[in-house]
Design an enzyme around this catalytic site. Structure first.
Site, PDB file in Angstrom:
ATOM      1  N   HIS A  32       0.890  -1.165   0.000  1.00  0.00           N
ATOM      2  CA  HIS A  32       0.000   0.000   0.000  1.00  0.00           C
ATOM      3  C   HIS A  32       0.927   1.213   0.000  1.00  0.00           C
ATOM      4  CE1 HIS A  32      -2.348  -2.990   2.327  1.00  0.00           C
ATOM      5  NE2 HIS A  32      -3.425  -2.427   1.807  1.00  0.00           N
ATOM      6  N   ASP A  85       2.458   2.085   3.251  1.00  0.00           N
ATOM      7  CA  ASP A  85       3.336   1.090   3.883  1.00  0.00           C
ATOM      8  C   ASP A  85       4.781   1.497   3.631  1.00  0.00           C
ATOM      9  OD1 ASP A  85       1.038  -0.456   4.202  1.00  0.00           O
ATOM     10  OD2 ASP A  85       1.506  -1.757   2.488  1.00  0.00           O
ATOM     11  N   ASP A 110      -4.614 -13.834  -2.423  1.00  0.00           N
ATOM     12  CA  ASP A 110      -4.025 -13.416  -1.152  1.00  0.00           C
ATOM     13  C   ASP A 110      -4.082 -14.623  -0.229  1.00  0.00           C
ATOM     14  OD1 ASP A 110      -3.258 -10.889  -1.827  1.00  0.00           O
ATOM     15  OD2 ASP A 110      -4.540  -9.849  -0.385  1.00  0.00           O
ATOM     16  N   ASP A 126      -0.734 -12.493   2.345  1.00  0.00           N
ATOM     17  CA  ASP A 126      -1.406 -11.444   3.120  1.00  0.00           C
ATOM     18  C   ASP A 126      -1.708 -12.024   4.503  1.00  0.00           C
ATOM     19  OD1 ASP A 126      -2.706  -9.243   3.995  1.00  0.00           O
ATOM     20  OD2 ASP A 126      -4.221  -9.170   2.416  1.00  0.00           O
TER      21      ASP A 126
HETATM   22  C1  XUL Z   1      -7.614  -6.523   4.172  1.00  0.00           C
HETATM   23  C2  XUL Z   1      -6.763  -6.933   3.051  1.00  0.00           C
HETATM   24  C3  XUL Z   1      -5.891  -5.877   2.457  1.00  0.00           C
HETATM   25  C4  XUL Z   1      -5.801  -5.951   0.976  1.00  0.00           C
HETATM   26  C5  XUL Z   1      -5.053  -4.790   0.354  1.00  0.00           C
HETATM   27  O1  XUL Z   1      -8.381  -7.522   4.725  1.00  0.00           O
HETATM   28  O2  XUL Z   1      -6.746  -8.076   2.674  1.00  0.00           O
HETATM   29  O3  XUL Z   1      -4.658  -5.981   3.034  1.00  0.00           O
HETATM   30  O4  XUL Z   1      -5.168  -7.115   0.571  1.00  0.00           O
HETATM   31  O5  XUL Z   1      -5.565  -3.559   0.723  1.00  0.00           O
HETATM   32 CO    CO Z   2      -5.733  -9.035   1.123  1.00  0.00          CO
END
Ligand code: XUL
Ligand code: CO
Length: 439
Positions: A103, A106, A298, A341
């Protein structure tokens, strides 16, 4: 700038195979091993999530951070950001992964004004570009954090105040610029605050029109700058919003089609978001794949005893194997990869815990892929689903599929059916046994 500053004493993580008892080695993830025609490295495109691994400090709603990592000690935002980048690139390189995801804020702490934030982003992306050149580490996707700052408490693109929508637009423009500058292969929209708490104060239809307008503008801007990558929507049903507009894969696909965005946008499916929506990971992947919308993953897992987004590292081989069956059948991901993630637990406070977490995650995916390949190649398994639908292969069933029958035809067929309807077993226990035998 040193390449061995933060994770001293830990060398590059290597594949040593299942028999190894070295906790700092891969047991299943062998980057160059061919599986179903591609190397594991190509299948997965593993990425580190900058936010969890290098920004998260273990804070929760009941207590402060517990992870006081050495790259967090400098009070000057620019130096702190450089230290964090040094740590991140040292870590990614030692893991042997090819990608990271970020992000905007970040990378560096947001400034007090848009202009200051822009300047900070420019400086840190200059620095990170150099680190990419040195290391060969690539950017899988970038995104904008349009959910943490209090200005977004009523939403970003869906905020009822146009001034906030405009601010979010400025932020996304800068995040797109940063992504393109670092040769990002994709760009993600996760709409954490794009939703509502109550319809008593919300015009849902108007907010969704605004979201579509906003996404269209972002896409048009990036395309005009020459961005060739894919945009991903990351569905999640709730948290932090009570009702999030991108609830799940099916909802998001419907939204993209309604607004004509389905060609530029695909989905980024997250395991714990699937389970929060009361689905399985494999369900969400299947919904996306069926519509040619499977873009990225993710990787994480939820907790089986509660419904929160706990973002634990993947370690469930069966869940991952089922997902990898969908993944292989779909021919992989459209542009994306597998981004961890996930965060280590609040009481995992050693630097090496970060390695154990990512090693375990990569091994779980590798193991899942190997199992999935074996299951799909097992004739007893693969012929089953095909045979289950054999009544549509010819005769009236085939005519039905081709749209050649009317409802009256079905009536006539049912009325003249002399043999009745026979019970045909779904054989689920057998199939579960076959899957387990390959694990
Ligand atoms: C939140 C999430 C975020 C997104 C990117 O639950 O998964 O980290 O992957 O904004
Ligand atoms: Co995510």
């Amino acid at each position: 700038m040193s390449n061995n500053q933060y994770f001293k004493g830990i060398d590059k993580i290597k594949f040593e195979g299942k028999a190894s008892d070295n906790p700092l080695a891969f047991k299943y993830y062998n980057p160059d091993q061919l599986v179903a025609g591609k190397t594991m490295r190509e299948h997965f495109k593993f990425a580190i999530a900058y936010w969890h691994s290098f920004c998260g400090q273990g804070a929760d709603p009941f207590g402060a951070g517990t992870q006081n990592f050495p790259w967090d000690s400098n009070s000057d935002p620019l130096q702190a950001a450089k230290d964090k980048a040094d740590a991140a690139f040292e870590f990614i390189t030692k893991m042997g992964f090819d990608y990271f995801c970020f992000h905007d804020y970040d990378l560096i702490q947001e400034g007090n004004s848009l202009a200051e934030s822009e300047k900070r982003l420019e400086t840190i992306t200059d620095y990170i570009k150099e680190k990419q050149k040195e290391s060969g580490v690539k950017l899988l996707w970038g995104t904008a954090n349009c959910f943490s700052n209090p200005r977004y408490m009523n939403g970003a693109a869906t905020n009822p105040d146009f001034n906030v929508v405009a601010y979010a637009g400025a932020q996304v423009k800068l995040a797109l610029d940063a992504t393109m500058k670092l040769n990002g292969e994709n760009y993600v929209f996760w709409g954490g605050r794009e939703g509502y708490i109550s319809l008593l104060n919300t015009d849902m239809g108007r907010e969704q029109d605004h979201m579509a307008r906003f996404l269209t503008m972002a896409k048009d801007y990036a395309r005009a700058q020459g961005f060739k990558g894919t945009f991903f929507i990351e569905p999640k049903p709730m948290e932090p919003s009570k009702h999030q507009y991108d609830f799940d894969a099916a909802t998001s696909i419907g939204f993209l089609h309604k607004y004509g965005l389905q060609d530029d946008f695909k989905l980024n499916i997250e395991v714990n978001h699937a389970t929060l929506a009361q689905h399985t990971f494999e369900h969400e992947l299947t919904v996306a794949a069926n519509d040619n919308m499977l873009g990225s993953i993710d990787a994480n897992r939820g907790d089986y005893q509660n419904g929160w987004d706990t973002d634990q590292f993947p370690n469930n081989v069966e869940e991952t194997a089922r997902a990898m069956m969908v993944f292989l059948k779909a021919g992989g991901l459209q542009g994306g990869g597998v981004n961890f993630d996930a965060k280590i637990r609040r009481n995992s406070t050693d630097l090496e815990d970060l390695f154990h977490a990512h090693i375990g995650g990569a091994d779980t995916f590798a193991r899942g892929l190997l199992v999935a390949e074996k299951v799909l190649n097992d004739n007893a398994f693969s012929s089953f689903i095909q045979n289950r639908y054999a009544s549509f292969n010819d005769g009236k069933g085939s005519q039905f599929e081709q749209g050649k029958l009317t409802l009256q035809d079905l009536y006539a067929i049912a009325s003249t059916n002399k043999s009745g309807i026979n019970a045909i077993s779904g054989k689920l226990e057998l199939l579960e046994n076959i899957l387990n035998n390959h694990i």
